[in-house]
Write a protein that holds these residues in place. Sequence first.
Motif, PDB file in Angstrom:
ATOM      1  N   UNK A  50       0.907  -1.247  -0.065  1.00 24.41           N
ATOM      2  CA  UNK A  50       0.206   0.304  -0.006  1.00 24.41           C
ATOM      3  C   UNK A  50       0.951   1.227   0.328  1.00 24.41           C
ATOM      4  N   UNK A  51       1.834   1.145   0.512  1.00 21.49           N
ATOM      5  CA  UNK A  51       2.306   2.179   0.328  1.00 21.49           C
ATOM      6  C   UNK A  51       3.198   3.091  -1.138  1.00 21.49           C
ATOM      7  N   UNK A  52       4.221   1.743  -1.051  1.00 23.61           N
ATOM      8  CA  UNK A  52       4.809   1.987  -2.780  1.00 23.61           C
ATOM      9  C   UNK A  52       2.881   2.476  -3.858  1.00 23.61           C
ATOM     10  N   UNK A  53       2.307   1.661  -3.576  1.00 19.93           N
ATOM     11  CA  UNK A  53       0.778   1.994  -4.359  1.00 19.93           C
ATOM     12  C   UNK A  53       0.880   3.933  -4.087  1.00 19.93           C
ATOM     13  N   UNK A  54       0.303   4.638  -3.211  1.00 19.88           N
ATOM     14  CA  UNK A  54       0.383   5.596  -3.034  1.00 19.88           C
ATOM     15  C   UNK A  54       1.448   6.563  -3.497  1.00 19.88           C
ATOM     16  N   UNK A  55       2.304   5.946  -2.978  1.00 15.14           N
ATOM     17  CA  UNK A  55       3.619   6.937  -3.440  1.00 15.14           C
ATOM     18  C   UNK A  55       3.629   7.496  -4.390  1.00 15.14           C
ATOM     19  N   UNK A  56       3.018   6.764  -6.134  1.00 16.50           N
ATOM     20  CA  UNK A  56       2.693   7.126  -7.341  1.00 16.50           C
ATOM     21  C   UNK A  56       4.086   7.445  -8.177  1.00 16.50           C
ATOM     22  N   UNK A  57       4.708   7.273  -7.595  1.00 15.84           N
ATOM     23  CA  UNK A  57       6.104   6.607  -7.923  1.00 15.84           C
ATOM     24  C   UNK A  57       6.394   5.338  -9.590  1.00 15.84           C
ATOM     25  N   UNK A  58       5.779   4.459  -8.851  1.00 15.72           N
ATOM     26  CA  UNK A  58       6.186   3.422 -10.284  1.00 15.72           C
ATOM     27  C   UNK A  58       6.794   2.180  -9.643  1.00 15.72           C
ATOM     28  N   UNK A  59       7.676   2.277  -8.148  1.00 19.77           N
ATOM     29  CA  UNK A  59       9.062   2.036  -7.659  1.00 19.77           C
ATOM     30  C   UNK A  59       8.080   0.217  -7.284  1.00 19.77           C
ATOM     31  N   UNK A  60       8.631  -0.321  -7.367  1.00 17.46           N
ATOM     32  CA  UNK A  60       8.714  -1.604  -7.094  1.00 17.46           C
ATOM     33  C   UNK A  60       9.138  -2.143  -6.429  1.00 17.46           C
ATOM     34  N   UNK A  61       8.930  -2.929  -4.999  1.00 18.86           N
ATOM     35  CA  UNK A  61       9.553  -3.549  -3.837  1.00 18.86           C
ATOM     36  C   UNK A  61       9.823  -5.630  -4.006  1.00 18.86           C
ATOM     37  N   UNK A  62      10.527  -5.944  -3.867  1.00 20.26           N
ATOM     38  CA  UNK A  62      10.777  -7.319  -2.911  1.00 20.26           C
ATOM     39  C   UNK A  62      10.601  -7.356  -1.114  1.00 20.26           C
ATOM     40  N   UNK A  63      10.047  -8.484  -0.464  1.00 18.95           N
ATOM     41  CA  UNK A  63      10.540  -7.985   0.470  1.00 18.95           C
ATOM     42  C   UNK A  63      10.296  -9.400   1.194  1.00 18.95           C
ATOM     43  N   UNK A  64      11.297 -10.361   1.877  1.00 13.45           N
ATOM     44  CA  UNK A  64      10.601 -11.373   2.960  1.00 13.45           C
ATOM     45  C   UNK A  64      11.141 -10.659   4.246  1.00 13.45           C
ATOM     46  N   UNK A  65       9.615 -10.952   5.027  1.00 13.63           N
ATOM     47  CA  UNK A  65       9.405 -10.515   5.887  1.00 13.63           C
ATOM     48  C   UNK A  65       9.288 -12.148   7.187  1.00 13.63           C
ATOM     49  N   UNK A  66      10.142 -12.171   7.976  1.00 18.69           N
ATOM     50  CA  UNK A  66      10.653 -13.254   8.714  1.00 18.69           C
ATOM     51  C   UNK A  66       9.727 -12.497  10.453  1.00 18.69           C
ATOM     52  N   UNK A  67       9.261 -13.210  11.340  1.00 23.61           N
ATOM     53  CA  UNK A  67       9.154 -13.679  12.567  1.00 23.61           C
ATOM     54  C   UNK A  67       9.792 -14.606  13.513  1.00 23.61           C
ATOM     55  N   UNK A  68      10.083 -14.575  14.604  1.00 27.55           N
ATOM     56  CA  UNK A  68      10.704 -15.545  15.524  1.00 27.55           C
ATOM     57  C   UNK A  68      10.209 -15.153  16.654  1.00 27.55           C
ATOM     58  N   UNK A  69       9.708 -16.768  17.612  1.00 25.10           N
ATOM     59  CA  UNK A  69       8.880 -16.658  18.287  1.00 25.10           C
ATOM     60  C   UNK A  69       8.546 -17.965  19.208  1.00 25.10           C
ATOM     61  N   UNK A  70       9.282 -16.945  20.309  1.00 22.24           N
ATOM     62  CA  UNK A  70       9.287 -18.641  21.392  1.00 22.24           C
ATOM     63  C   UNK A  70       7.802 -19.068  21.868  1.00 22.24           C
ATOM     64  N   UNK A  71       7.349 -20.504  21.947  1.00 21.49           N
ATOM     65  CA  UNK A  71       6.508 -20.891  22.939  1.00 21.49           C
ATOM     66  C   UNK A  71       6.583 -21.113  23.871  1.00 21.49           C
ATOM     67  N   UNK A  72       5.664 -21.377  24.621  1.00 21.05           N
ATOM     68  CA  UNK A  72       5.391 -21.603  26.059  1.00 21.05           C
ATOM     69  C   UNK A  72       6.607 -23.014  26.932  1.00 21.05           C
ATOM     70  N   UNK A  73       6.150 -22.877  25.705  1.00 31.30           N
ATOM     71  CA  UNK A  73       7.365 -25.013  26.218  1.00 31.30           C
ATOM     72  C   UNK A  73       8.731 -24.893  25.651  1.00 31.30           C
ATOM     73  N   UNK A  74       9.088 -23.371  25.182  1.00 31.55           N
ATOM     74  CA  UNK A  74      10.823 -22.836  25.425  1.00 31.55           C
ATOM     75  C   UNK A  74      11.094 -23.455  23.281  1.00 31.55           C
ATOM     76  N   UNK A  75      10.130 -24.358  22.601  1.00 28.06           N
ATOM     77  CA  UNK A  75      10.575 -23.813  21.434  1.00 28.06           C
ATOM     78  C   UNK A  75       9.892 -22.690  20.949  1.00 28.06           C
ATOM     79  N   UNK A  76      10.956 -22.500  19.530  1.00 29.93           N
ATOM     80  CA  UNK A  76      10.786 -21.275  18.535  1.00 29.93           C
ATOM     81  C   UNK A  76      10.588 -21.274  17.592  1.00 29.93           C
ATOM     82  N   UNK A  77       9.504 -20.695  17.181  1.00 28.13           N
ATOM     83  CA  UNK A  77       8.564 -20.993  15.045  1.00 28.13           C
ATOM     84  C   UNK A  77       8.802 -19.865  14.472  1.00 28.13           C
ATOM     85  N   UNK A  78       9.293 -20.081  13.577  1.00 27.00           N
ATOM     86  CA  UNK A  78       9.940 -19.185  12.221  1.00 27.00           C
ATOM     87  C   UNK A  78       8.895 -18.803  11.400  1.00 27.00           C
TER      88      UNK A  78
END
Length: 184
Positions: A39-67
């Motif tokens: 949405x931010x790129x589209x509203x900029x109106x400059x026609x610039x494109x972007x790729x992105x990798x978004x990752x989150x790492x969360x620790x569960x109550x049992x101590x394991x991690x989920x990516x």
Amino acid sequence: DICGRGPVAAAQTGRVRHSFRMSAWHGDSPVEILDWLDQALRTGGDGVLCTAAVAALERAADGTFELTCALGGHPPPVLCRADGSVEYFGEYGTLLGTDLTVHNVAVSTALGPDEAVFFYTDGVTDAPPPHQLSQSQLLGLVGEAWADLPDASVLADRVLAEADRTLGLDERTDDIALLVFRRT
């Protein structure tokens, strides 16, 4: 990874960075963050494109991690497992800033002790023939580096050295960014 160079691309980089931080600060999921970036790129109106990798790492109550990872047109990261195996992770999504209907999916996996995730921009693989690295060549290179010495900085250094060997970094037209996250 903003497509293009110069002042317009720099301005869009700032817009994307700010949008990412605000969305993440509000607790949005990786897919919701990609939606904000689009949405931010589209509203900029400059026609610039972007790729992105978004990752989150969360620790569960049992101590394991989920990516959890969502890819907006970005190449998939490589998971480096404790047993020495490597695999691509994630599902290709829509390039951000286009007029296309955005379709981005979050994929999750457990991230165990002594495992890592290798993120990279397409500047690593994209070079004029015969200098480019295929996806299978990159996976093999990451696998060799990980099996030899499972260290995040060594992994990044080896991939960067191979990119430089195939075509000098000063001769490339696309930027290269690497990020290796290792769970200890």
